[in-house]
Write an enzyme that holds these catalytic residues in place. Structure first.
Site, PDB file in Angstrom:
ATOM      1  N   VAL A  81      -2.331  -2.837  -3.029  1.00 10.51           N
ATOM      2  CA  VAL A  81      -3.397  -1.902  -2.675  1.00 10.51           C
ATOM      3  C   VAL A  81      -3.018  -1.149  -1.397  1.00 10.51           C
ATOM      4  CG1 VAL A  81      -5.834  -1.632  -2.115  1.00 10.51           C
ATOM      5  CG2 VAL A  81      -5.109  -3.390  -3.761  1.00 10.51           C
ATOM      6  N   LYS A  82      -3.001   0.165  -1.514  1.00  9.39           N
ATOM      7  CA  LYS A  82      -2.588   1.026  -0.403  1.00  9.39           C
ATOM      8  C   LYS A  82      -3.823   1.433   0.400  1.00  9.39           C
ATOM      9  CE  LYS A  82       0.932   4.661   0.025  1.00  9.39           C
ATOM     10  NZ  LYS A  82       1.636   5.692  -0.757  1.00  9.39           N
TER      11      LYS A  82
END
Length: 218
Positions: free
Chosen positions: A86-87
């Site tokens: 997850v960025k």
């Protein structure tokens, strides 16, 4: 050094995968838009399609900027595939989200890093990766590779497990320079990766070998 490709183009991802050196993929909303991928359902399907091609990590970016939004989006992304990282943007609520996901065992990539202080906060919050933007710093007359070296040194001083992912790579010399200073990962376009193949002396040497072989076969 791990090689990630920074794109949402499936053909480029396949070509990099077939080359045999690809370790992962990074994407962002701009890259999705460039490929004409719009709408939440289509974006999620595209992330899954990327995961089906590659063997390594796939960074998928949240759009929300509040803690609740980032948590909701991040959990949805993480459920897509075990390869998803997850960025999260480097903002105050982003740091809180990094801590939340770290405690939940969800891997993260803290993006839009432009200083060592930001990288230090992200590592303390438990980010799996940090993404300092080399090319964008160069664009404003700041040494992007020097920042990579500074972050690598700080992380080694304190044995942080966070990996330094050199982002916004523009050309092959960026890759070499980041490798020299110890970046764990680089992410860039296919053109920067394949440019590492090229050297005029290789072309000249191969042409001579083939010419000599042709003479010997007569």
């Amino acid at each position: 050094m791990k090689f990630f490709i920074d794109t949402a183009n499936l053909n480029d991802i396949r070509e990099a995968q077939e080359l045999g050196v690809l370790d992962g993929v990074t994407t962002n909303p701009s890259l999705m838009a460039k490929e004409g991928i719009t709408g939440k359902d289509n974006v999620m399907k595209h992330y899954k399609a990327i995961c089906d091609i590659v063997d390594g990590d796939v960074s998928a970016e949240v759009i929300g900027t509040t803690l609740d939004e980032m948590i909701r989006e991040g959990e949805e992304l993480a459920e897509l595939d075990e390869k998803i990282v997850v960025k999260i943007p480097m903002i105050k609520d982003g740091v809180k989200a990094l801590k939340y996901f770290s405690e939940k065992g969800i891997r993260t990539n803290c993006t839009l890093i432009f200083s060592a202080g930001q990288a230090l906060l992200a590592a303390k919050a438990g980010a799996s990766y940090v993404s300092p933007f080399v090319g964008r710093l160069d664009d404003v007359s700041t040494d992007g590779v020097a920042l990579i070296e500074q972050i690598v040194t700080i992380y080694r001083n304190y044995s942080y497990g966070t990996e330094v992912l050199a982002a916004s790579i523009r050309h092959p010399m960026h890759i070499i320079q980041c490798a020299e200073v110890g970046a764990d990962v680089m992410t860039g376009p296919l053109s920067a990766i394949t440019a590492l193949l090229n050297h005029p002396l290789t072309d000249i040497g191969l042409a001579k070998f083939l010419a000599d072989h042709k003479k010997a076969a007569l």
